[in-house]
Scaffold this active site. Structure first.
Site, PDB file in Angstrom:
ATOM      1  N   ASP A  70       0.850  -1.199   0.000  1.00  0.00           N
ATOM      2  CA  ASP A  70       0.000   0.000   0.000  1.00  0.00           C
ATOM      3  C   ASP A  70       0.879   1.240   0.000  1.00  0.00           C
ATOM      4  O   ASP A  70       1.644   1.469   0.938  1.00  0.00           O
ATOM      5  CB  ASP A  70      -0.903   0.001   1.226  1.00  0.00           C
ATOM      6  CG  ASP A  70      -1.659   1.315   1.369  1.00  0.00           C
ATOM      7  OD1 ASP A  70      -2.538   1.582   0.532  1.00  0.00           O
ATOM      8  OD2 ASP A  70      -1.346   2.084   2.305  1.00  0.00           O
TER       9      ASP A  70
ATOM     10  N   TYR B  47       2.880   9.945  -0.580  1.00  0.00           N
ATOM     11  CA  TYR B  47       3.980   9.389   0.206  1.00  0.00           C
ATOM     12  C   TYR B  47       5.334   9.643  -0.440  1.00  0.00           C
ATOM     13  O   TYR B  47       6.368   9.553   0.229  1.00  0.00           O
ATOM     14  CB  TYR B  47       3.821   7.874   0.393  1.00  0.00           C
ATOM     15  CG  TYR B  47       2.597   7.414   1.117  1.00  0.00           C
ATOM     16  CD1 TYR B  47       1.732   8.308   1.754  1.00  0.00           C
ATOM     17  CD2 TYR B  47       2.272   6.062   1.176  1.00  0.00           C
ATOM     18  CE1 TYR B  47       0.602   7.868   2.409  1.00  0.00           C
ATOM     19  CE2 TYR B  47       1.145   5.609   1.833  1.00  0.00           C
ATOM     20  CZ  TYR B  47       0.297   6.514   2.439  1.00  0.00           C
ATOM     21  OH  TYR B  47      -0.824   6.067   3.086  1.00  0.00           O
TER      22      TYR B  47
ATOM     23  N   LYS C 281      -2.907   5.749  -4.103  1.00  0.00           N
ATOM     24  CA  LYS C 281      -3.970   6.718  -3.866  1.00  0.00           C
ATOM     25  C   LYS C 281      -3.694   8.023  -4.608  1.00  0.00           C
ATOM     26  O   LYS C 281      -2.539   8.458  -4.698  1.00  0.00           O
ATOM     27  CB  LYS C 281      -4.098   7.021  -2.367  1.00  0.00           C
ATOM     28  CG  LYS C 281      -4.156   5.788  -1.493  1.00  0.00           C
ATOM     29  CD  LYS C 281      -4.118   6.125  -0.019  1.00  0.00           C
ATOM     30  CE  LYS C 281      -3.803   4.908   0.823  1.00  0.00           C
ATOM     31  NZ  LYS C 281      -2.384   4.471   0.694  1.00  0.00           N
TER      32      LYS C 281
ATOM     33  N   HIS D 268      -7.538   9.658  -1.854  1.00  0.00           N
ATOM     34  CA  HIS D 268      -6.828   9.625  -0.576  1.00  0.00           C
ATOM     35  C   HIS D 268      -7.580  10.331   0.553  1.00  0.00           C
ATOM     36  O   HIS D 268      -7.522   9.903   1.705  1.00  0.00           O
ATOM     37  CB  HIS D 268      -5.451  10.275  -0.751  1.00  0.00           C
ATOM     38  CG  HIS D 268      -4.459   9.881   0.285  1.00  0.00           C
ATOM     39  ND1 HIS D 268      -3.115   9.826   0.043  1.00  0.00           N
ATOM     40  CD2 HIS D 268      -4.591   9.501   1.576  1.00  0.00           C
ATOM     41  CE1 HIS D 268      -2.469   9.434   1.128  1.00  0.00           C
ATOM     42  NE2 HIS D 268      -3.357   9.243   2.078  1.00  0.00           N
TER      43      HIS D 268
END
Length: 297
Positions: free
Chosen positions: A46, A51, A76, A109
């Protein structure tokens, strides 16, 4: 190798019951962490555009020697890429960084509390990607029951997954019930309550994996509090995505299929709920979200 149970998403898409998360994992540490997770037996990774480590996730998967079809990839779309055309482009950015043609699960997200039309436009783009086979399943993250209802009224495809903050100090019973009514799989982020260590969510001085109740249950089973919390999620039907950069803990978090919690132990963990989240409130505008522009490469 440990046989990991799976959940079945719409379209007969299989997702492992436990995945490996890379939130807050620096890019320079992501490749080694994901490689270690895949060696241990994780088959679900994930990540997210926000990120900043999608490229490294893709590199680690290629380095593993595993077939692409053997690894479930979830990522996401960030709020700055919401909108119909913008979200289609966000998919292209993510797929390019990951080095794949197809993404197994693509989520929005965060909701945008004060501009839900933009959320709907973004989700409509996910529906197009699903219809075209560019993604195998679509979903959302951090959507409240009211926001799921609004989305349902404006779109055609029910989210397969809703990834939300969920740990013993914030058990989200109403949210879980709302997801279940719609056939949505609840996916827990911060499943072992890591967020309670670095954010004050209304439980000052309390850290989930240091809680006496969890320590006692862990001792009874010869396990760690983290393993007990993951088992609690799994026995209650949730998919979990623990994270770590420590090789020992990466392996430890995967060793949760060789014991079972009693009903009284599950209830004792449920009773730790404070009703207070540690992450951002999805029902409130979050201007800081828009400070994060996702680069092209």
């Amino acid at each position: 190798m440990t046989l990991v149970p799976e959940f079945t998403l719409p379209g007969d898409v299989k997702i492992p019951a436990i995945g490996f998360g890379v939130y807050q994992t620096p890019p320079e540490e992501t490749v080694a962490s994901v490689e270690r997770a895949l060696q241990v037996g994780y088959r679900h990774i994930d990540t997210a555009a926000a990120y900043g480590n999608e490229r490294q996730v893709g590199e680690a998967i290629r380095n593993s020697g595993l077939d692409r079809d053997d690894v479930f990839i979830e990522t996401k779309v960030w709020v700055t890429d919401y909108g119909y055309d913008e979200t289609l482009h966000a998919f292209s950015k993510a797929a390019g960084k990951l080095g794949v043609d197809t993404i197994d699960l693509l989520l929005l997200h965060q909701p945008i509390a004060d501009d839900f039309d933009r959320v709907v436009a973004a989700y409509t783009a996910l529906e197009k990607l699903l219809d075209e086979g560019a993604v195998r399943a679509i979903g959302v993250s951090n959507f409240t029951p009211a926001q799921l209802e609004k989305l349902d009224a404006a779109t055609k495809v029910t989210p397969a997954v809703n990834q939300v903050e969920l740990h013993p100090y914030f058990t989200q019973l109403e949210q879980r019930d709302a997801d279940a009514r719609r056939g949505i799989l609840t996916q827990a982020w911060s499943p072992i309550g890591g967020i309670t260590k670095y954010r004050d969510g209304g439980a000052p001085g309390r850290v989930a994996f240091e809680d006496p109740v969890l320590l006692d249950i862990a001792e009874a089973h010869g396990k760690t509090p983290a393993q007990v919390m993951l088992r609690w999620h799994l026995q209650q039907g949730r998919q979990v995505i623990p994270k770590s950069t420590n090789p020992g803990r990466i392996a430890e978090n995967f060793e949760v299929f060789d014991f079972e919690l009693a009903v009284r132990e599950l209830t004792a963990i449920d009773d730790l709920d404070t009703g207070k989240r540690s992450g951002p409130d999805p029902e409130q505008p979050q201007p800081a979200f828009f400070e994060n522009e996702i680069p092209e490469a």
